[in-house]
Design a protein around this motif. Structure first.
Motif, PDB file in Angstrom:
ATOM      1  N   PHE A  45       0.741  -1.182   0.028  1.00 48.56           N
ATOM      2  CA  PHE A  45       0.045   0.047   0.029  1.00 48.56           C
ATOM      3  C   PHE A  45       0.792   1.289  -0.197  1.00 48.56           C
ATOM      4  O   PHE A  45       0.335   2.530   0.090  1.00 48.56           O
ATOM      5  CB  PHE A  45      -0.909   0.123   1.124  1.00 48.56           C
ATOM      6  N   ILE A  46       2.086   1.168  -0.112  1.00 43.71           N
ATOM      7  CA  ILE A  46       3.022   2.373  -0.008  1.00 43.71           C
ATOM      8  C   ILE A  46       4.246   2.207  -1.200  1.00 43.71           C
ATOM      9  O   ILE A  46       4.734   1.151  -1.241  1.00 43.71           O
ATOM     10  CB  ILE A  46       3.745   2.316   1.306  1.00 43.71           C
ATOM     11  N   SER A  47       4.067   3.289  -2.131  1.00 44.05           N
ATOM     12  CA  SER A  47       5.113   2.801  -3.196  1.00 44.05           C
ATOM     13  C   SER A  47       6.341   3.557  -2.771  1.00 44.05           C
ATOM     14  O   SER A  47       7.423   2.819  -3.274  1.00 44.05           O
ATOM     15  CB  SER A  47       4.268   3.605  -4.502  1.00 44.05           C
ATOM     16  N   LEU A 217      -1.089  -6.053  11.785  1.00 41.77           N
ATOM     17  CA  LEU A 217       0.200  -4.996  11.679  1.00 41.77           C
ATOM     18  C   LEU A 217       0.818  -5.081  13.077  1.00 41.77           C
ATOM     19  O   LEU A 217       1.431  -4.368  13.492  1.00 41.77           O
ATOM     20  CB  LEU A 217      -0.338  -3.763  11.487  1.00 41.77           C
ATOM     21  N   ALA A 218       0.883  -6.506  13.599  1.00 43.27           N
ATOM     22  CA  ALA A 218       1.676  -6.582  14.799  1.00 43.27           C
ATOM     23  C   ALA A 218       3.082  -6.049  14.773  1.00 43.27           C
ATOM     24  O   ALA A 218       3.500  -5.648  15.657  1.00 43.27           O
ATOM     25  CB  ALA A 218       1.622  -8.308  15.020  1.00 43.27           C
ATOM     26  N   TYR A 250       3.598   6.667   9.902  1.00 44.38           N
ATOM     27  CA  TYR A 250       3.370   7.059   8.564  1.00 44.38           C
ATOM     28  C   TYR A 250       2.692   5.705   8.098  1.00 44.38           C
ATOM     29  O   TYR A 250       1.667   5.904   7.358  1.00 44.38           O
ATOM     30  CB  TYR A 250       4.682   7.234   7.982  1.00 44.38           C
ATOM     31  N   ILE A 251       3.240   4.664   8.316  1.00 43.19           N
ATOM     32  CA  ILE A 251       2.662   3.397   7.599  1.00 43.19           C
ATOM     33  C   ILE A 251       1.324   3.097   8.051  1.00 43.19           C
ATOM     34  O   ILE A 251       0.362   2.605   7.648  1.00 43.19           O
ATOM     35  CB  ILE A 251       3.822   2.280   7.696  1.00 43.19           C
ATOM     36  N   LEU A 256      -4.630   2.693   7.319  1.00 43.81           N
ATOM     37  CA  LEU A 256      -6.124   2.882   7.689  1.00 43.81           C
ATOM     38  C   LEU A 256      -6.837   3.471   6.567  1.00 43.81           C
ATOM     39  O   LEU A 256      -7.926   3.584   6.532  1.00 43.81           O
ATOM     40  CB  LEU A 256      -5.851   3.782   9.035  1.00 43.81           C
ATOM     41  N   SER A 257      -6.030   4.236   5.311  1.00 42.70           N
ATOM     42  CA  SER A 257      -6.757   4.722   4.503  1.00 42.70           C
ATOM     43  C   SER A 257      -6.597   3.546   3.122  1.00 42.70           C
ATOM     44  O   SER A 257      -7.635   3.068   2.976  1.00 42.70           O
ATOM     45  CB  SER A 257      -6.270   5.966   4.138  1.00 42.70           C
TER      46      SER A 257
END
Lengths: 352, 352
Positions: A45-47, A217-218, A250-251, A256-257
């Motif tokens: 989910f993050i580039s 997301l542990a 940040y992550i 969450l979005s």
């Protein structure tokens, strides 16, 4: 020169304390720690992560608090973030002290942290249905005047939610004491119940703990405490200013979005698998299964330690609970394939 | 129904406690927090982060501890990682209790955390050269029997290192007391001195705190405690099992291998700039500069609060230290350009 031994000068309360056991046991299928079985990677989910690591993180964790607040339709001023719920339990006990009261068996950290801080603790045994012993809890509140009451619901390791009525009576009694009731809703996302968020406005001695650890997301270590601003501002006095690092902030905010629909899908999948796993487990001869509203299942077998060891030998790691509940084992709901393999191996071990 | 007020039931030691002030003030040039001015981004040394976020981090942080151990040529069993040094200060005070003794002025967290935990604290004023008042410290050790002595060297906010001989005498006296001396070497990388690592083998009541925060990775939150295994195993009892998240462990480990030469270059550059900044500052009329072996400089000006406010209006944020040292301001060493701009604006404010 005499040998200096640090063990001689530790605080009295530390002398009897053992560290929480979180040793890594190598395994093929890991069903011991109530994690999500679905791999989540940054690149999902993050580039590109472009935040400067040389600067301190936002001490207020504003963006993350706002993202969480939006999901729960509350104000971000009612949220405090911790390095996992564990850290928030520390802050609560450091702020309000003891005695601390909680039903047992439950999550081990309430007791460990109470002892780390050096406050008295009272434990009230759950009844034979693993529900709260209301009378005893109410009595303990009145006689022992706890400052903090921790209630994990759904409860770890039993898996059940407690009766809402009983908890409400406890909160009401605690309010007059006065003491604070902390409902630990780590496993609430897997439960049909709405949890205690709707009661927050009715009780100003109520606080709720939640976490991103069980829903995928542990590794990030994000716990959050929900409560009224007065309560949070007291606990904030003992919070370390930079307790949540910049990448975690940040992550988690991005997850969450951009990743929230996927998280929801994972939860649905786990609940579905839990129901199936429960059904299949109960078919195995010699297995007693307990109802669960969490992402794990508690069950009993004869010679549980033997079964536990044999599972490890087959590369399957679950949690041995026999030291707290006789013959009990706890299995985290895995992927469909993992659960299948676990059931097959367990069946073989039990001679099915 | 009476209003429940959580402030009424906090522990006595929390009542007088204010949270550490770490408010964000918007600015163009940020020279207030002793961070590295050189932007470090994930992509500078990591092409893809492929670790699963759904699993709990390694509770032993083995890879990171081994990477740090290798740099210092010690065993990883002599290292404990914290969510910043702050968390390790918490663990030390929770484990060994108080009284806590430290020279002042110094890093605020020793006092704040001692108060959070609820232990007594003794403060010994530095002499006029900002060195340790050896006689007073030794007397306090003998009479007040502190369990822990914190010494920040190079000291924040004064910038100087303390006399090694004085510290060695303190460690030796503390050993007989017995109490533990923790040398906080957060700023050691900027200092010509080798620090206290070479003395670890001589004193088993000596521990050292270090951090990646000042050398370019403040956002990650990595502090580490170096000490003998007996000491660490006691502190490990109160450590949260998952206190360092999976990304922090991974990225800090990678930075120590792939990015280490660059970190070293940054440090060299900052030391060079500190020397230049010191020289230039001392040329400005009305400025008194103190010697520094850290990545910041303490200086005095008349009407320091006024100067501080005027700097902010020009977009430059430094730290106002006047509440602890009369008329003192602390400026973090920035990039060459940032320092130039700071000097120009300060010169203008002081009417140079």
């Amino acid at each position: 020169m005499n040998k200096f031994n640090p063990a001689f000068i530790v605080r009295e309360n530390i002398k009897k304390l053992s560290p929480y056991q979180a040793k890594e046991i190598p395994c093929k299928i890991k069903l011991d720690a109530n994690e999500s079985p679905f791999p989540v990677k940054l690149s999902d989910f993050i580039s590109e992560v472009n935040i400067p690591l040389n600067r301190y993180p936002d001490p207020e964790a504003l963006k993350l608090r706002k993202a969480l607040a939006k999901k729960m339709k509350i104000s971000y001023t009612n949220i405090m973030i911790g390095n996992g719920s564990d850290e928030l339990i520390y802050y609560l006990i450091l702020t309000f002290g003891g005695p601390v009261l909680y039903p047992i068996p439950t999550f081990a950290m309430y007791g460990i942290i109470a002892q780390s801080v050096g406050v008295k603790k009272f434990e009230s045994k759950l009844d034979s249905d693993f529900d709260i012993n209301e009378e005893e809890m109410i009595n303990l509140i009145k006689t022992e005047k706890p400052r903090l009451i921790f209630i994990s619901s759904p409860n770890n390791p039993t898996g059940n939610t407690f009766s809402t009525d009983k908890i409400l009576k406890i909160i009401d009694t605690a309010r007059k004491n006065p003491s604070i009731v902390v409902i630990d809703e780590a496993y609430q996302p897997f439960c049909s119940d709405r949890g205690f968020l709707p009661f927050l406005k009715d009780f100003d001695n109520l606080a709720i703990l939640r976490t991103l650890s069980k829903i995928g997301l542990a590794g990030l270590r994000v716990g959050y405490l929900i409560g009224n601003e007065n309560l949070l501002s007291e606990a904030n006095k003992v919070r370390l200013p930079y307790n949540v690092d910049v990448l975690t902030q940040y992550i988690a905010t991005a997850a969450l979005s951009k990743f929230y629909a996927q998280i929801k899908n994972f939860i649905t999948e786990i609940v579905k698998e839990r129901i199936r796993l429960q059904k299949e487990l109960s078919k195995i001869k010699g297995v007693t299964v307990f109802p669960s509203e969490a992402n794990f299942i508690l069950f009993k077998v004869k010679n549980s330690q033997n079964v536990y060891t044999k599972l490890i030998k087959s590369g399957i790691l679950i949690r041995d609970m026999s030291s707290t509940i006789k013959n009990a084992l706890r299995v985290t709901v895995g992927t469909k394939e993992e659960n299948k393999e676990f059931l097959k191996v367990l069946n073989n071990i039990l001679g099915g």
